[in-house]
Design a protein around this motif. Structure first.
Motif, short mmCIF file in Angstrom:
data_model
loop_
_atom_site.label_atom_id
_atom_site.label_comp_id
_atom_site.label_asym_id
_atom_site.label_seq_id
_atom_site.Cartn_x
_atom_site.Cartn_y
_atom_site.Cartn_z
N THR A 1 11.04 2.70 1.57
CA THR A 1 9.20 1.98 0.88
C THR A 1 8.96 3.85 0.69
O THR A 1 8.93 4.74 1.49
CB THR A 1 8.54 1.76 1.04
OG1 THR A 1 8.09 2.64 2.41
CG2 THR A 1 9.16 -0.01 2.21
N ASP B 1 6.05 4.52 0.87
CA ASP B 1 4.80 5.11 1.81
C ASP B 1 5.18 5.78 3.03
O ASP B 1 4.84 6.66 3.22
CB ASP B 1 4.19 4.04 1.69
CG ASP B 1 3.42 3.25 0.39
OD1 ASP B 1 3.34 3.99 -0.16
OD2 ASP B 1 3.28 2.16 0.99
N GLN B 2 6.61 4.74 3.21
CA GLN B 2 6.94 5.69 4.36
C GLN B 2 7.44 6.82 4.64
O GLN B 2 7.18 8.29 4.95
CB GLN B 2 8.53 5.57 5.02
CG GLN B 2 7.59 2.94 5.65
CD GLN B 2 9.12 3.24 5.36
OE1 GLN B 2 10.31 3.10 4.99
NE2 GLN B 2 9.25 1.50 6.29
N LEU C 1 6.10 8.89 1.92
CA LEU C 1 5.33 9.93 1.73
C LEU C 1 4.81 10.41 2.77
O LEU C 1 4.86 11.92 3.04
CB LEU C 1 4.54 9.41 1.03
CG LEU C 1 4.89 9.30 -0.34
CD1 LEU C 1 3.85 8.25 -0.95
CD2 LEU C 1 4.75 10.82 -1.09
N SER C 2 5.33 10.01 3.99
CA SER C 2 4.54 9.33 5.12
C SER C 2 4.99 10.81 6.26
O SER C 2 4.70 11.81 7.04
CB SER C 2 4.29 8.69 6.13
OG SER C 2 3.41 7.61 5.36
N ILE D 1 -0.96 9.50 -1.18
CA ILE D 1 -0.74 8.21 -0.46
C ILE D 1 -2.39 7.83 -0.24
O ILE D 1 -2.28 6.05 -0.40
CB ILE D 1 -0.66 8.99 1.06
CG1 ILE D 1 0.80 9.20 1.32
CG2 ILE D 1 -1.06 8.08 2.26
CD1 ILE D 1 0.70 9.97 3.06
N ARG E 1 -2.14 5.06 -3.55
CA ARG E 1 -1.66 3.93 -2.92
C ARG E 1 -2.34 3.31 -1.75
O ARG E 1 -2.15 2.28 -1.49
CB ARG E 1 -0.58 4.25 -2.21
CG ARG E 1 0.42 5.03 -3.07
CD ARG E 1 1.62 5.27 -2.16
NE ARG E 1 3.13 4.98 -3.73
CZ ARG E 1 2.78 6.22 -4.59
NH1 ARG E 1 2.44 6.79 -4.21
NH2 ARG E 1 3.97 6.41 -5.06
N ASP F 1 -3.78 4.08 1.08
CA ASP F 1 -3.47 4.41 2.85
C ASP F 1 -4.15 5.56 3.03
O ASP F 1 -5.04 6.15 2.00
CB ASP F 1 -2.04 4.27 2.50
CG ASP F 1 -0.97 3.17 2.86
OD1 ASP F 1 -1.69 2.30 2.41
OD2 ASP F 1 -0.38 3.27 1.81
N SER G 1 13.21 7.68 -3.03
CA SER G 1 11.72 7.09 -3.33
C SER G 1 12.43 6.07 -4.78
O SER G 1 12.81 5.90 -5.22
CB SER G 1 10.36 7.96 -3.35
OG SER G 1 9.97 7.03 -4.43
#
Lengths: 170, 152
Positions: free
Chosen positions: B2, B4-5, B7-8, B54, B57, B59, B101
Motif C-alpha cells: 500500500t 502507506d507502507q 511511505l513509512s 503520511i 492520510r 496517520d 505505490s
C-alpha cells in the motif's frame, strides 16, 4: 484414350479436398491477422514499445559517438533495452528490434542538436538527451503496473546519473 | 504494497539518512563537510515531505530513533564517503519500493527522490549502476540494501 482408374480418381478427389482445405486455411489466416492487427495493444505494452524504440535510438547515438569513454554509458542503455524487451508480452511478438521500429520513439531519445544517429554526436547533445529522458520518467509512471513503474523509475535514476557524469566531462 | 507502507519505509530510510549525514558532517571537514551538510538538508526536506504525506492520510508519521547503528564509522574521509554512498543506496532502494505505490503523485515524488539520491551518490563516488535501487537480478525488483538501522 487413356481411362482414368477409379483409384486415381479417388486419389485426385482426396487431393482436391486437401487443396480446398488448405485454400480455406489460407483465406482464414489473413482474416485472423487482420483481426489481431485491429486489436490495439494495451497502454502498458504501447509504452514499453515506445521505451524500447527510444532506447534503440539512444544506443545508436552512443554507438555513433565512437568513443571508448562512452562505452559504459551505451552498455547501461543496452541493459535497459534488454530488460524492457524482456518485459514485453510474449504474444505481442515484438521482442525484436525490427518489430519496435514502428513504435513512436520515446521523445527523450532525440538530441536537442541537429545530430542524428547517422552523424557524429557531441557529449553535450548526449547530456541533454539524458536530462530530457530522466525528466520524462516520473511522468511515465501514471497507470502502469507497479513492476514497470519501478523499472522506469530505476532507468530514470540511471539517466540522471548519466547526465551528471556527462556534464562533468564537458 | 500500500502507499502507506511504502511511505513509512521511505520515512524510516530518511530518518536514518538524516542521522547518518549528521554524523558525517560532524566528523569531516572542508568540501566533504559542505557536501554532507547539503545532503543532510536535502534528506531532511524529503523527510518532512514524507511526514506531511503520511499525516495528510490521517496517520501519525513515525518518529526517528534516538540512534542508529551505522554500517561504517566515518573516522576518515574515505569512510565518510563509504557511509554516505551506503546511505544513498539504501534510501534509493526505499524510494524504489515507493514507486510501486498506487498513488501516481507518490510514485512521481519517489522517482524524483531516487534521481536525487543517485546523483548525490555519484557526486561522492563516480560510479553508476544500470538499475539503481534494484538487486542484481532485475527480474524481482526489491530493495537491495538497507539504510542504517536503529540499534536493537
Amino acid at each position: 484414350m487413356r481411362s482414368v482408374s477409379r483409384r486415381s480418381l479417388l486419389r485426385g478427389g482426396a487431393l482436391g479436398v486437401a487443396a480446398v482445405t488448405v485454400a480455406g486455411c489460407a483465406e482464414q489466416e489473413p482474416r485472423q491477422a487482420q483481426r489481431l492487427a485491429a486489436e490495439p495493444p494495451d497502454p502498458e505494452t504501447m509504452l514499453i514499445r515506445q521505451l524500447i524504440a527510444g532506447k534503440e535510438r539512444t544506443v545508436a547515438l552512443y554507438s555513433s559517438a565512437d568513443s571508448d569513454r562512452l562505452t559504459p554509458f551505451r552498455q547501461r542503455h543496452e541493459a535497459h533495452l534488454a530488460e524492457l524487451r524482456r518485459r514485453l508480452p510474449r504474444e505481442s511478438g515484438s521482442a525484436s528490434p525490427a518489430s519496435s521500429a514502428g513504435a513512436q520513439a520515446d521523445p527523450s531519445a532525440s538530441p536537442s542538436g541537429a545530430a542524428t544517429a547517422g552523424s557524429q554526436i557531441s557529449v553535450r547533445d548526449l547530456r541533454d538527451m539524458e536530462r530530457k529522458a530522466a525528466a520524462l520518467r516520473p511522468r511515465q509512471l501514471d497507470g502502469v503496473s507497479p513492476a514497470l513503474a519501478q523499472l522506469i523509475a530505476s532507468i530514470g535514476a540511471c539517466e540522471a546519473a548519466h547526465a551528471l557524469a556527462l556534464s562533468r566531462s564537458l | 504494497m500500500t502507499a502507506d507502507q511504502g511511505l513509512s519505509t521511505a520515512l524510516a530510510a530518511e530518518h536514518a539518512a538524516v542521522y547518518a549525514y549528521g554524523v558525517i558532517a560532524a566528523r569531516t571537514t572542508g568540501s566533504l563537510r559542505v557536501t554532507a551538510t547539503a545532503a543532510f538538508n536535502a534528506h531532511r526536506a524529503r523527510r518532512d515531505q514524507l511526514r506531511a504525506l503520511i499525516a495528510a492520510r490521517g496517520d501519525a508519521p513515525a518518529e526517528p530513533d534516538a540512534a542508529y547503528r551505522l554500517p561504517v564509522t566515518p573516522s576518515t574521509p574515505a569512510q565518510a564517503v563509504e557511509l554516505a554512498t551506503l546511505v544513498e543506496r539504501g534510501v534509493t532502494a526505499a524510494y524504489l519500493e515507493l514507486t510501486a505505490s498506487p498513488d501516481t503523485e507518490v510514485r512521481q515524488m519517489a522517482a524524483l527522490a531516487m534521481q536525487e539520491c543517485v546523483t548525490r551518490s555519484y557526486g561522492l563516488r563516480p560510479e553508476i549502476e544500470a538499475f539503481p535501487g534494484m538487486p542484481a537480478d532485475v527480474a524481482s525488483p526489491t530493495p537491495s540494501s538497507a539504510p542504517p538501522t536503529p540499534p536493537s
